[in-house]
Design a protein around this motif. Structure first.
Motif, short mmCIF file in Angstrom:
data_model
loop_
_atom_site.label_atom_id
_atom_site.label_comp_id
_atom_site.label_asym_id
_atom_site.label_seq_id
_atom_site.Cartn_x
_atom_site.Cartn_y
_atom_site.Cartn_z
N ARG A 29 44.08 37.80 44.07
CA ARG A 29 43.03 36.86 43.42
C ARG A 29 41.77 37.65 43.40
O ARG A 29 41.58 38.41 44.34
CB ARG A 29 42.61 35.70 44.02
N CYS A 30 41.14 37.67 42.20
CA CYS A 30 39.69 38.25 42.04
C CYS A 30 38.75 37.66 43.35
O CYS A 30 38.82 36.53 43.39
CB CYS A 30 39.16 37.86 40.49
N VAL A 31 38.38 38.55 44.01
CA VAL A 31 37.21 38.24 45.01
C VAL A 31 36.02 37.20 44.47
O VAL A 31 35.43 36.49 45.26
CB VAL A 31 36.53 39.03 45.84
N PHE A 32 35.91 37.37 43.42
CA PHE A 32 34.51 36.74 42.85
C PHE A 32 34.98 35.23 42.29
O PHE A 32 34.18 34.26 42.33
CB PHE A 32 33.70 37.34 41.85
N CYS A 33 35.99 35.03 41.35
CA CYS A 33 36.10 33.77 40.48
C CYS A 33 37.63 33.50 40.99
O CYS A 33 37.91 32.22 40.51
CB CYS A 33 36.16 34.10 38.94
N GLY A 34 38.51 33.97 41.78
CA GLY A 34 39.69 33.43 42.30
C GLY A 34 40.86 33.28 41.36
O GLY A 34 41.90 32.90 41.67
N THR A 35 40.59 33.89 40.15
CA THR A 35 41.66 34.09 39.35
C THR A 35 42.65 34.84 39.54
O THR A 35 42.45 36.11 40.38
CB THR A 35 41.43 34.21 37.72
N ARG A 36 43.90 34.99 39.32
CA ARG A 36 45.07 35.76 39.71
C ARG A 36 44.84 37.11 38.79
O ARG A 36 44.53 37.07 37.69
CB ARG A 36 46.56 35.38 39.39
N ILE A 44 39.04 42.70 41.52
CA ILE A 44 37.83 42.06 40.79
C ILE A 44 38.60 42.19 39.30
O ILE A 44 38.91 43.20 38.77
CB ILE A 44 36.63 42.94 40.76
N CYS A 45 38.47 40.72 38.60
CA CYS A 45 39.03 40.74 37.29
C CYS A 45 38.32 41.44 36.18
O CYS A 45 36.88 41.56 36.61
CB CYS A 45 39.21 39.47 37.03
N GLN A 46 38.64 41.73 35.07
CA GLN A 46 37.69 42.43 34.19
C GLN A 46 36.59 41.66 33.77
O GLN A 46 35.49 42.16 33.64
CB GLN A 46 38.54 42.64 32.77
N GLY A 47 36.89 40.30 33.54
CA GLY A 47 35.88 39.42 33.28
C GLY A 47 34.65 39.50 34.33
O GLY A 47 33.16 39.65 33.85
N CYS A 48 34.67 39.32 35.49
CA CYS A 48 33.86 39.29 36.51
C CYS A 48 33.11 40.95 36.61
O CYS A 48 31.89 40.93 36.76
CB CYS A 48 34.53 39.02 38.10
N LEU A 49 34.01 41.81 36.54
CA LEU A 49 33.63 43.00 36.56
C LEU A 49 32.58 43.49 35.48
O LEU A 49 31.36 43.83 35.66
CB LEU A 49 34.57 44.44 36.26
#
Ligand SMILES: [Zn+2]
Ligand SMILES: [Zn+2]
Length: 246
Positions: A29-36, A44-49
């Protein structure tokens, strides 16, 4: 022969094996938002990045954010007044949400899963440094603070980065005395507080050392550490941190 972990390590070993098994089936999961994470994403997911508070323009020497891009070779007023002994500082993010929350969780909440995520952000900056860097040095904590915390966050950030770039993490530098917390001190107070703060125990064979830290505030810590390294034979010093505060 397969070396089995000691009995006291079994719990951690089993948990690690389970986690690896889990990650091979289900992405982390993304450390910031928790999405897979998608297949091409890591911690880190692209959105959070893209939503992280990236610094737009900074001084190449000390990483202080500046209003407009400085011409090549021109540094901020503070570096012009008092040039530091390092070659470059890169601290790509502002110390704002969610970076500050993540770093505090890592340091004070023992949320060690943030370390590889922040190390991924540091790795993105790696191509911006000179290619002659030959060792990574995490900013040491005073032994008492490290004993209390149980780990040094700068070391936790350095290890995965060093593994990726194939360089050693070096030690042999200690905090000569327990310095007071830097936050809330004025610039001259910080300089006094950190004077002779580091002791390099041996002559270092590295020629260009990259100091790694979680946050750079005024740059006074890294200035003092760079000075101590250069006094003990290091030719060049650069600095890499997750965030720049202040
Ligand atoms: Zn995310
Ligand atoms: Zn500067």
């Amino acid at each position: 022969m397969l070396r089995l972990p000691r009995r006291s390590d079994w719990h951690e070993y089993a948990l690690g094996a389970l986690r690896r098994l889990d990650e091979s089936i289900i992405p982390p999961r993304c450390v910031f938002c928790g999405t897979r994470a998608r297949r091409d994403e890591q911690s880190i997911c692209q959105g959070c990045l893209s939503d992280l508070p990236w610094v737009a323009n900074a001084c190449a020497l000390c990483a202080a954010p500046v209003g407009a891009a400085l011409p090549h070779g021109v540094h901020c007023a503070s570096c012009q007044r008092r040039p530091p002994q390092f070659q470059a500082t890169i601290a790509p993010l502002l110390y704002e949400f969610p970076v500050d929350a993540g770093l505090k969780a890592l340091k004070f909440g023992r949320s060690l899963h943030y370390a590889p995520a922040f190390a991924e952000l540091l790795l993105l900056q790696w191509p911006r440094f000179s290619s002659d860097i030959d060792a990574l040095l995490p900013v040491p904590l005073h032994w008492r603070r490290q004993a209390f915390r149980g780990f040094n966050q700068a070391t936790e950030l350095s290890r995965p980065l060093a593994k990726h770039v194939g360089l050693p993490v070096i030690g042999g530098v200690s905090r000569a005395r327990a310095t007071a917390f830097q936050s809330g001190l004025s610039a001259p107070q910080r300089q006094r507080n950190l004077k002779n703060a580091f002791a390099v125990k041996k002559v270092l064979r590295s020629r260009h050392v990259l100091i790694v830290d979680d946050v750079v505030t005024t740059g006074e810590t890294t200035r003092q550490l760079a000075r101590a390294l250069i006094e003990r034979g290091v030719e060049k010093v650069s600095v890499l941190a997750v965030a720049r505060a202040g």
